[in-house]
Design a protein around this motif. Structure first.
Motif, mmCIF file in Angstrom:
data_model
loop_
_atom_site.group_PDB
_atom_site.id
_atom_site.type_symbol
_atom_site.label_atom_id
_atom_site.label_comp_id
_atom_site.label_asym_id
_atom_site.label_seq_id
_atom_site.Cartn_x
_atom_site.Cartn_y
_atom_site.Cartn_z
ATOM 1 N N UNK A 1 81.373 59.106 40.671
ATOM 2 C CA UNK A 1 81.973 59.352 39.354
ATOM 3 C C UNK A 1 80.857 59.354 38.313
ATOM 4 N N UNK A 2 81.046 60.009 37.169
ATOM 5 C CA UNK A 2 79.966 60.048 36.159
ATOM 6 C C UNK A 2 79.453 58.672 35.747
ATOM 7 N N UNK A 3 80.299 57.648 35.467
ATOM 8 C CA UNK A 3 79.741 56.333 35.108
ATOM 9 C C UNK A 3 78.936 55.705 36.258
ATOM 10 N N UNK A 4 79.485 55.834 37.494
ATOM 11 C CA UNK A 4 78.784 55.262 38.645
ATOM 12 C C UNK A 4 77.470 56.003 38.899
ATOM 13 N N UNK A 5 77.497 57.331 38.696
ATOM 14 C CA UNK A 5 76.287 58.125 38.893
ATOM 15 C C UNK A 5 75.220 57.743 37.871
ATOM 16 N N UNK A 6 75.664 57.514 36.615
ATOM 17 C CA UNK A 6 74.713 57.115 35.576
ATOM 18 C C UNK A 6 74.083 55.747 35.919
ATOM 19 N N UNK A 7 74.930 54.816 36.369
ATOM 20 C CA UNK A 7 74.426 53.492 36.738
ATOM 21 C C UNK A 7 73.496 53.569 37.947
ATOM 22 N N UNK A 8 73.859 54.393 38.921
ATOM 23 C CA UNK A 8 73.016 54.559 40.102
ATOM 24 C C UNK A 8 71.676 55.182 39.756
ATOM 25 N N UNK A 9 71.677 56.150 38.839
ATOM 26 C CA UNK A 9 70.430 56.796 38.427
ATOM 27 C C UNK A 9 69.500 55.796 37.749
ATOM 28 N N UNK A 10 70.078 54.915 36.926
ATOM 29 C CA UNK A 10 69.266 53.875 36.279
ATOM 30 C C UNK A 10 68.672 52.919 37.321
ATOM 31 N N UNK A 11 69.472 52.609 38.361
ATOM 32 C CA UNK A 11 68.975 51.740 39.431
ATOM 33 C C UNK A 11 67.833 52.383 40.195
ATOM 34 N N UNK A 12 67.952 53.703 40.473
ATOM 35 C CA UNK A 12 66.880 54.411 41.169
ATOM 36 C C UNK A 12 65.613 54.441 40.323
ATOM 37 N N UNK A 13 65.794 54.663 39.010
ATOM 38 C CA UNK A 13 64.650 54.677 38.108
ATOM 39 C C UNK A 13 63.951 53.315 38.081
ATOM 40 N N UNK A 14 64.752 52.236 38.083
ATOM 41 C CA UNK A 14 64.185 50.894 38.093
ATOM 42 C C UNK A 14 63.402 50.639 39.386
ATOM 43 N N UNK A 15 63.950 51.070 40.519
ATOM 44 C CA UNK A 15 63.252 50.903 41.796
ATOM 45 C C UNK A 15 61.951 51.704 41.827
ATOM 46 N N UNK A 16 61.975 52.898 41.239
ATOM 47 C CA UNK A 16 60.771 53.733 41.198
ATOM 48 C C UNK A 16 59.664 53.064 40.397
#
Length: 546
Positions: free
Chosen positions: A486-501
């Motif tokens: 979902x768009x909110x979950x996708x936004x949160x997941x993208x932030x998590x990936x960015x943090x891991x990077x």
């Protein structure tokens, strides 16, 4: 008058007998010295290999024994701790009980401890037998290397020291590879059981062919004060180095107290060992009056820092950043080990003979330059580096180590008398081991602090007005939505990936800093080479050699 003559007769008769014993001993040594060398090399490889072979098996041990990651670390810590405590005492023990008896006992102790390590069913039992194993292993390096110095003539020292150093340098590199293969195909217990047949072969060769020169036993009283101060001081120091980083160093009361205790005990031991009131010091620090030996010890500390520090950093870097498996990490280290073997043999050949073909100091400068180059390459790896990049850097590193250890050993042992070889060997091996302990402790703290430092710098560029970040974040969000988020979950997941990077990049940069720190340590110790002098010609062969 007749009484005097009668008294003189036994004395006169005793001299040929003692001379015959010396001649027989030298003949035996000359005839069987290569068999003795095989036994000593086998023992040395077994000891050094055991310091690293279990590292990759620690997770499986923790699972089988119900221990935490911190608790299972004592399997390695206990071994190194007891090894460091006994190393400086090997000269005293060898002279007190006889070189052959002490070596044979140490090999038996190592074999028995290895067997009981493999059959251990609790963490306490395993750590206890690892400490026994470390105590037995001290002589397998120190006394073995001193024995080689004593039984081979000076003109052969270049080659035999190179052959012996093959195992000492290559074994820590190949240990993780062998340990990973054993763990993957069998169980962690076989990392210890493998020592039993190797140890039996070494025991047979040493007890069959090695004999002590007549009249070599030390009958002086035991220096109990020195032994006590040494054991407490080095034991406390090793505990501080092993456990300090995870316990926040001197913020922990136990670490602070042990550091003070270590300083007091080691200072007191140094005073007592040099005191004229001590007739038989357990560690004869007077050998350090030899400037060649003192400079060599300084360089051995740096070598220990680089050798063990590099083996500590590289698996962490490849497995956390490059996603190598333990087996792939071990295979990446393999070419470097082979390069070390090749360099050691080449240097041994160049340094062999009555007059070395090249000044060993030139080889030391060459080896240090090559090693520094390899650290520079490893210090500029990225998250996109591959196996080929690491292989080349490790190959250069291995060749540099081979060019360092062999000539440095040649100079260190070439500057001392054979009777001082045992004491010098204990101090040289202790310096290498302590250099490794200091290196791992310093690098562990350095990685933690620099990872936080680089992360802080990187996140400063992550703000709403940064178009590059917004484009990257939008692309990752769209990708996750396309995969059913979902768009909110996708936004949160993208932030998590960015943090891991960001965290991964910061960690990779901290590993780079760690390799560059090793480079700086080598550069800081380089002036010690200026004190070194070319070894003497083979005019005074060792007492056991001929």
């Amino acid at each position: 008058m007749s009484d005097t003559a009668a008294a003189a007769k036994p004395s006169a008769a005793a001299k040929p007998s003692q001379a015959d014993a010396q001649a027989s001993h030298h003949e035996d040594v000359q005839q069987f010295r290569w068999f003795i060398l095989a036994g000593l090399i086998t023992a040395g490889i077994m000891e050094v290999l055991d310091s690293t072979i279990v590292n990759v098996a620690l997770p499986q041990m923790a699972g089988n024994l119900g221990a935490t990651n911190q608790e299972i670390g004592w399997v390695s810590t206990g071994y190194i701790l007891s090894n460091v405590v006994v190393l400086p005492m090997t000269a005293f023990l060898a002279s007190k009980f006889g070189r052959k008896n002490y070596l044979a006992f140490s090999i038996c102790l190592f074999i028995a401890a290895s067997f009981f390590c493999g059959t251990s069913h609790s963490l306490i039992e395993l750590v206890f037998w690892r400490m026994v194993q470390g105590a037995g292993g001290a002589a397998l390096l120190s006394t073995a290397q001193a024995t080689i110095r004593q039984i081979f003539p000076r003109e052969q020292q270049g080659m035999v020291q190179a052959i012996f150093m093959l195992g000492i340098i290559v074994a820590p590199t190949l240990g993780p590879t062998l340990g990973g293969w054993i763990t993957d195909n069998y169980t962690w217990n076989w990392c210890f059981f493998i020592n039993v047949p190797i140890g039996i072969a070494s025991f047979f060769l040493v007890t069959t062919f090695l004999h002590d020169p007549p009249g070599q036993r030390n009958t002086a009283k035991i220096d109990w004060y020195g032994i006590g101060l040494l054991a407490v001081g080095l034991g406390a120091l090793q505990y501080v180095l092993e456990e300090g980083q995870q316990n926040d160093w001197f913020q922990d009361a136990l670490i602070a107290r042990l550091a003070i205790l270590s300083g007091l005990c080691l200072t007191g031991m140094l005073w007592w060992e040099l005191s004229p009131r001590n007739p038989a010091p357990v560690v004869d620090f007077r050998v350090l009056k030899n400037k060649q030996l003192s400079a060599s010890i300084c360089l051995f500390i740096a070598l220990g820092f680089g050798l063990y520090g590099g083996v500590y950093l590289f698996p962490l870097f490849t497995q956390t950043i490059l996603n190598f498996t333990p087996t792939e990490t071990g295979l990446a280290l393999l070419p470097g080990g082979l390069a070390t073997a090749a360099a050691a043999m080449i240097c041994g050949r160049l340094l062999n003979g009555p007059r070395a073909l090249i000044d060993p100091r030139i080889l030391i400068y060459l080896g240090m330059g090559i090693f520094v180059l390899s650290m520079w390459q490893l210090g500029h790896m990225t998250v996109l580096s591959g196996e080929a990049d690491t292989r080349l850097a490790l190959f250069i590193r291995g060749f540099g180590l081979g060019c360092l250890f062999t000539p440095l050993n040649q100079i260190a042992y070439g500057s001392i008398e054979p009777r001082e070889a045992q004491q010098a060997s204990g101090l040289l091996n202790l310096s290498r081991q302590l250099g490794g302990s200091f290196g791992i402790a310093a690098l562990g703290t350095y990685l933690t602090s620099h990872a936080a430092y680089h992360r802080t710098n990187l996140v400063q560029d992550l703000y709403i007005g940064n178009n590059v970040m917004q484009n990257r974040l939008g692309a990752m969000t769209a990708n996750l939505i396309a995969h059913g988020y979902s768009p909110p979950a996708a936004r949160q997941g993208a932030l998590g990936i960015l943090d891991m990077t960001v965290s991964r990049q910061a960690l990779a940069m901290s590993y780079n800093d760690g390799f560059l720190l090793i480079l700086l340590v080598f550069a800081a110790c380089a002036p010690a080479i200026l004190i070194l002098r070319r070894p003497k010609k083979a005019a005074a062969p060792p007492s056991d050699a001929h």
